[in-house]
Scaffold this motif. Structure first.
Motif, PDB file in Angstrom:
ATOM      1  N   ARG A  48       0.367 -11.905  12.091  1.00 34.08           N
ATOM      2  CA  ARG A  48       0.530 -12.434  10.722  1.00 34.08           C
ATOM      3  C   ARG A  48       1.751 -11.802  10.061  1.00 34.08           C
ATOM      4  NH1 ARG A  48      -4.994 -11.976  10.710  1.00 34.08           N
ATOM      5  NH2 ARG A  48      -4.934  -9.975   9.667  1.00 34.08           N
ATOM      6  N   HIS A  49       1.878 -10.483  10.189  1.00 35.16           N
ATOM      7  CA  HIS A  49       3.004  -9.780   9.572  1.00 35.16           C
ATOM      8  C   HIS A  49       4.334 -10.301  10.116  1.00 35.16           C
ATOM      9  CE1 HIS A  49       5.285  -6.533   7.749  1.00 35.16           C
ATOM     10  NE2 HIS A  49       5.917  -6.425   8.908  1.00 35.16           N
ATOM     11  N   ALA A 110       6.749  -7.584  16.099  1.00 35.86           N
ATOM     12  CA  ALA A 110       6.822  -7.089  14.712  1.00 35.86           C
ATOM     13  C   ALA A 110       7.940  -6.061  14.565  1.00 35.86           C
ATOM     14  CB  ALA A 110       5.480  -6.492  14.301  1.00 35.86           C
ATOM     15  N   ASP A 114      11.716  -5.404  12.298  1.00 30.12           N
ATOM     16  CA  ASP A 114      11.496  -4.320  11.335  1.00 30.12           C
ATOM     17  C   ASP A 114      11.987  -3.026  11.977  1.00 30.12           C
ATOM     18  OD1 ASP A 114      10.503  -2.417   9.565  1.00 30.12           O
ATOM     19  OD2 ASP A 114       8.461  -3.186   9.578  1.00 30.12           O
ATOM     20  N   TRP A 168       1.909  -3.083   8.566  1.00 29.34           N
ATOM     21  CA  TRP A 168       1.585  -4.261   9.377  1.00 29.34           C
ATOM     22  C   TRP A 168       0.151  -4.696   9.189  1.00 29.34           C
ATOM     23  CZ3 TRP A 168       4.074  -2.552  14.668  1.00 29.34           C
ATOM     24  CH2 TRP A 168       5.455  -2.515  14.506  1.00 29.34           C
ATOM     25  N   ARG A 170      -3.547  -3.964   6.695  1.00 28.22           N
ATOM     26  CA  ARG A 170      -4.009  -3.388   5.414  1.00 28.22           C
ATOM     27  C   ARG A 170      -5.309  -2.696   5.611  1.00 28.22           C
ATOM     28  NH1 ARG A 170      -0.081  -5.827   3.960  1.00 28.22           N
ATOM     29  NH2 ARG A 170       0.523  -7.583   2.793  1.00 28.22           N
TER      30      ARG A 170
END
Length: 170
Positions: A48-49, A110, A114, A168, A170
């Motif tokens: 999702r991230h 990811a 990033d 990435w 929560r």
């Protein structure tokens, strides 16, 4: 005198968690299932991230996003199988290994988007968790070795914390 145990309980494993007392295959199932679900949740959050949608899964993946989405899909199907088959420490450990590998793929995608230090550390932690899960699933006592299971559990916890620190999950 102890009560008779059913056939399933008779498949006890010695020494899990360093206690030395027998532990049932059902207890091992819970251990491997928890680790598989944690890795799957981590992989899903990282997808999702990274903006990877579930429909990005490809039967023959041609891109990193397609590989990550497909690995997530396959590990989800494998985890669903926990409830459809009898407990088997080797198979259950392989399921956890596959979920950790899916999370490592998702972490690679990811991190490629990033370059912060936290992202690099989260990728390293995901790779370490995948390696530890693979070691715990392998060998002659596949899925049954207490020290390997403990190491896999610890590295999964570290991978979750690192992914959280990277933002990435929560």
């Amino acid at each position: 005198m102890t009560e008779p145990r059913d056939t399933q309980d008779a498949q006890d494993v010695q020494g899990v968690r360093g206690v030395g007392d027998p532990v049932s295959v059902e207890a091992l199932r819970k251990l491997h299932s928890a680790r598989a679900n944690s890795a799957y949740d981590r992989a899903a959050a990282m997808c999702r991230h990274a903006g990877i949608e579930r429909d990005a899964a490809e039967i023959v993946p041609k891109s990193p996003a397609g590989r990550a989405a497909n690995a997530l899909r396959l590990s989800g199907e494998s985890i669903t199988g926990f409830t459809e088959r009898a407990p088997d420490p080797a198979a259950d450990a392989r399921c956890a290994r596959n979920a950790a590998a899916a999370a490592a793929l998702a972490a690679q995608v990811a991190q490629s988007r990033d370059d912060r230090t936290e992202a690099v550390e989260a990728l390293r932690a995901a790779l370490a968790a995948s390696r530890a899960a693979a070691v715990a699933a392998g060998g002659t006592a596949a899925g049954r070795d207490p020290s390997l299971n403990d190491a896999a559990e610890a590295t999964e916890g570290h991978a979750v914390a690192a992914a959280r620190a990277a933002g990435w999950i929560r």
